[in-house]
Structures are given as C-alpha cells and as structure tokens.
Design a protein around this motif. Structure first.
Motif, PDB file in Angstrom:
ATOM      1  N   ARG A 126      41.390  57.102  46.904  1.00 46.67           N
ATOM      2  CA  ARG A 126      40.076  56.565  46.551  1.00 46.67           C
ATOM      3  C   ARG A 126      39.269  57.558  45.704  1.00 46.67           C
ATOM      4  O   ARG A 126      38.545  57.166  44.775  1.00 46.67           O
ATOM      5  N   GLN A 151      43.385  46.752  48.970  1.00 41.23           N
ATOM      6  CA  GLN A 151      42.118  46.336  48.377  1.00 41.23           C
ATOM      7  C   GLN A 151      42.101  44.842  48.075  1.00 41.23           C
ATOM      8  O   GLN A 151      41.069  44.178  48.216  1.00 41.23           O
ATOM      9  N   GLU A 152      43.250  44.314  47.663  1.00 41.89           N
ATOM     10  CA  GLU A 152      43.318  42.930  47.212  1.00 41.89           C
ATOM     11  C   GLU A 152      43.561  41.930  48.337  1.00 41.89           C
ATOM     12  O   GLU A 152      43.393  40.725  48.141  1.00 41.89           O
ATOM     13  N   HIS A 163      39.621  46.017  57.884  1.00 40.35           N
ATOM     14  CA  HIS A 163      39.973  46.166  56.469  1.00 40.35           C
ATOM     15  C   HIS A 163      39.256  47.377  55.876  1.00 40.35           C
ATOM     16  O   HIS A 163      39.865  48.217  55.202  1.00 40.35           O
ATOM     17  N   GLN A 164      37.960  47.497  56.151  1.00 41.27           N
ATOM     18  CA  GLN A 164      37.178  48.606  55.610  1.00 41.27           C
ATOM     19  C   GLN A 164      37.613  49.951  56.183  1.00 41.27           C
ATOM     20  O   GLN A 164      37.577  50.976  55.494  1.00 41.27           O
ATOM     21  N   TYR A 217      47.755  51.132  48.473  1.00 43.79           N
ATOM     22  CA  TYR A 217      46.290  51.119  48.575  1.00 43.79           C
ATOM     23  C   TYR A 217      45.697  49.964  47.767  1.00 43.79           C
ATOM     24  O   TYR A 217      44.775  49.271  48.220  1.00 43.79           O
ATOM     25  N   ARG A 218      46.237  49.745  46.570  1.00 44.86           N
ATOM     26  CA  ARG A 218      45.736  48.658  45.728  1.00 44.86           C
ATOM     27  C   ARG A 218      45.995  47.299  46.384  1.00 44.86           C
ATOM     28  O   ARG A 218      45.141  46.409  46.357  1.00 44.86           O
ATOM     29  N   ASN A 257      42.390  55.486  41.881  1.00 42.99           N
ATOM     30  CA  ASN A 257      43.739  55.046  41.481  1.00 42.99           C
ATOM     31  C   ASN A 257      44.231  55.697  40.186  1.00 42.99           C
ATOM     32  O   ASN A 257      45.187  55.231  39.574  1.00 42.99           O
ATOM     33  N   LEU A 311      40.531  51.145  54.194  1.00 41.47           N
ATOM     34  CA  LEU A 311      40.137  51.554  52.843  1.00 41.47           C
ATOM     35  C   LEU A 311      39.351  52.861  52.855  1.00 41.47           C
ATOM     36  O   LEU A 311      39.370  53.607  51.870  1.00 41.47           O
TER      37      LEU A 311
END
Length: 461
Positions: A38, A57-58, A70-71, A53-54, A42, A74
């Motif tokens: 982060r 995010q999606e 989820h947070q 990681y991406r 990226n 991240l």
C-alpha cells in the motif's frame, strides 16, 4: 549519517549511523506485506504478491464476514505499532489503534466490552462509539530497561551498502573493509547526506529489491547490472507425507499439459484466508519462516544483523519473534503463524490500562471476525461457504457455476489441454507458495508443480 564512498566505482562502501537510523531500518521488518504494498501504491513489484493485494481491493465486501474484515486485510496493523511511534521517521501510515466502548455499559456493573474499531455493536445492542484513552506507559511490549527502540540508543553503528549492520568498532570496521578489498581509506571519500522521510521510504523500496540500497538511494545510481531486482527462492521439492502441523487444504489444480504450467486452482474459504494472511504477516516473520531460502534484496542482511546485535545485548529480541498483530491472524493455516495475544484491559476514571487491575472493571476486546465478538469463534475473514479461483500469478476471484464458462473462455487454451489434479497444501507447500509469491510471476507453478510430477515407473491414472 556519514558515508564513505568509492568514487571510482561510484558506490557507498560503509557508513556510520546513530541508533535512530538503525531503529528505522529495523522497523522495516515489522511492516506487514500489505502495508508495504500500500505504501508504494502498487508501484513496487515483488513477485506477484501485488496481484493478491489488487484482487483483495477489487473483491466485493459481501465475500467477507463484514466490511470491516475487508478493511482489516487492506490495512493490516503493525505488531510493534507502539514502538514504531517512537521512531524519528515512521513509514507506517496505518491508522493508530483506538479503543471504543458503549456509552451505556461504561458505568454499569457488567464487564466492559472494548473494540479497536468504532461502530461495532455492543452486547447490549448499542454501538461502541465512545473513544477511550489508553493510559500511557502500559504497552506490555515495551522494555522499560532500554533507552532505545530496537537497538541501544547510546551506541553508534556501522552500516554497509547491502544493509549489514554491526556495532561500530575499529575491529569490525577493519575486518569488513578488508573483506571488501580495501586496505586503506585512500580511495574513500566522506559525504554526509541529508536524510528525510522520502529517503527513508526509498530505502525501504531498495531494501526489498537491491543488494546496494545505500548506493541506489544516496548516490542515485541506476546501474542496470547492479541495481536490478535481486530476488530468488529455493523451494522445497520434497512433498509432505503426513499432516504433521495439523492443518492442510485440498486444492484442485488445473494444469496446461502442453506448457507444463499450472493455470489456476480452486479452493474453499480456508485456503483463501491463508493466502490473504500473507498480507497481514510482518516482513521479519516471513524471513524467519523461509530461513535463508529466499533472497529479497538486502532484507536478509537486515534480519541477520538483528540476530547479531541481539546476541550482544545491543538489540531487542522482539524482532526475532514477530507475530501477526492481534485479530489479524488466520487460525486455520498450515504455517502456524502466531497471532499476538490481546492484553487484559481494566477500566476506571475514563481511561483504560493494559495488564494492570485498575478499579476492578475487566475489559474484553471484541473480535470483529466473529459475529458475537468472541475470540474462540473467529475463523478468518472470508465468509463461509465460499469457493474461489486463483490464477498462477495470484489473481483471486469468487468462483460460481455461472462464471465457469466465461472463465474458461478467457483462458483461451484448448479444453483438451487441461488436466486436473487434487493436492494437499501442508507446511512445506505453504512455505513454497509464500516464497514463490514474493519472487515469481508464477507462484502456483513454481511453488506446487513438483507435486504433480509422477514417480518413475508409475503409470498415469
């Protein structure tokens, strides 16, 4: 900071640095992988862990027990958060831990329910939104006998281009310079560079991909041969024969026969909690697990330096036993990465204290991964039941029967070239996946393909 530079070779040879600078370098080991990715938005590409990681995010938040899960993935927390707050420059931009309680329960007779996130529902049904302050000086990880963060503050240190750190002594200096081919200081020029937050952030980046981090940052060298990424991993090619670590995952793998390459794998929620746990794991824990089998820039030198200094009482052993931050672990996983224990908190006069009785009101920490907040019920971040598919380069998507046709179409490979296998992911395979994810664009193939090799003399089933 003082650096001695070989101008003919355009490289930093050795430097003298204060404990402040060495503390900052060693703090890199406390950063979870997700935080590192982060921090560089990226733009730092290490293996294919960025893809994981991406994908995270999606993913729709409905995939997880709640939006907070989820947070948390991240924005994983640093297990040494309170120590890193004392650094001259702290690159970790994660929101500091806060404590919240319900307005109604604070003065009642029942034990206090505390949350490290605002807006969770108390056992009484109301929201825990009242912020509490933690009494200063109650961090159980803090060593009150030390006057530094990770190393002894009153000592200066030698630091080399590949981030090896030693106690500053004439003997150490002479020995290391001779090892590097210098018998005098005739070819060395002293410089004193300015050191600020941007340089520290760039040092973290170069530490992960280069064996000449100081030269790259302070001399701005872009030598293609010297500063290109230097990452490699030696996987264990011997499969486990028993589940000695108590956890394993069945993984359905699809192989391209013509390319001898794993295209994708399908599995249930436990396996993907395990994959996502890579992102919540501190860099130092990963280096400890992989135990010299991985080369990730100069980071192994940093970790070995921690061992050296800790054995001489100049460093703190906490960096050699880093755990995942409390509530950020994954219980069902073959690597058995330990999650830090939550403190026992006590409440009184509108403050909370860690591990000390203070007006006899116990505070229990609410675990957001569990519906009723109980730690023993927390089974991970991903909602059950769920099925996911992960590609060779760690792109993760939920897998439903409705999406299978379109998924196969996107692969654009002949259907008769596909071959399915079911393998068990145990400790050895889990380590291979972790190492391959940091050093390769084909994590599944490099980490697991050896499981599909048929012993000589055995017919295909």
């Amino acid at each position: 900071m003082r650096l001695y530079v070989d101008k003919e070779r355009n490289r930093v040879v050795v430097g003298e640095a204060s404990a402040d600078f060495v503390d900052i370098l060693f703090s890199f080991l406390t950063l979870p992988l997700g935080t590192i990715i982060r921090l560089f938005s990226n733009q730092l590409h290490i293996g294919c862990i960025n893809n994981l990681y991406r994908s995270l995010q999606e993913l729709d938040t409905q995939v997880f027990w709640n939006e907070l899960c989820h947070q948390m993935l991240l924005h994983p927390r640093n297990p040494c958060e309170s120590l890193c707050e004392k650094l001259r420059f702290n690159v970790d931009d994660t929101e500091p831990t806060k404590y919240f309680m319900c307005e109604s329960c604070g003065g009642g007779g029942r034990d206090l329910l505390l949350s490290t996130f605002a807006g969770l529902k108390c056992s009484c049904g109301k929201l825990m939104n009242k912020e509490m302050k933690l009494q200063e000086g109650d961090d159980p990880k803090e060593d009150k006998t030390r006057n530094g963060v990770f190393v002894e503050a009153s000592t200066t240190y030698l630091i080399f281009d590949d981030l090896k750190v030693l106690q500053n002594s004439a003997t150490n200096c002479a020995h290391q310079l001779v090892q590097l081919g210098y018998t005098s200081f005739d070819k060395l020029t002293l410089i004193s560079p300015t050191l600020g937050f941007n340089q520290i952030l760039e040092l973290l980046k170069r530490a992960l991909i280069s064996k000449s981090a100081l030269t790259d940052v302070f001399l701005g060298v872009e030598d293609e041969g010297r500063s290109k990424p230097t990452c490699s991993f030696t996987p264990n090619q011997k499969a486990n024969t028993s589940s000695s670590f108590g956890q394993f995952y069945p993984l359905r793998i699809t192989l391209s026969k013509s390319k001898n390459k794993i295209l994708f794998a399908e599995a249930e929620a436990d396996y993907f909690d395990f994959l996502f746990s890579f992102l919540t794991t501190p860099l130092g824990s990963i280096l400890n697990l992989l135990d010299g089998k991985i080369s990730l820039g100069s980071t192994q030198n940093l970790y070995e330096s921690v061992k050296t200094l800790s054995s001489s009482s100049l460093g703190t052993p906490i960096l050699l036993d880093l755990q995942v931050a409390p509530q950020y672990g994954c219980t069902k996983q073959p690597l058995k990465l330990r999650e830090g224990e939550t403190c026992t908190y006590w409440y009184g006069t509108h403050v909370i204290r860690g591990n000390k009785c203070y007006e006899n009101k116990n505070g229990k920490i609410f675990d957001p991964r569990s519906g009723d907040g109980r730690r023993e019920n927390a089974v991970g971040f991903v909602r059950r039941p769920s099925v996911f598919v992960v590609t060779d380069d760690l792109h993760v998507t939920p897998f439903t029967s409705a999406s299978s046709i379109s998924f196969l179409e996107k692969l654009n490979v002949p259907l008769d070239d596909l071959e399915e296998h079911v393998v068990k992911i145990e400790y050895s395979e889990a380590l291979n996946l972790l190492g391959a994810s940091l050093t390769s664009k084909a994590a599944l193939t490099n980490g697991l393909l050896h499981l599909l090799k048929k012993p000589k003399g055995k017919a295909t089933s």
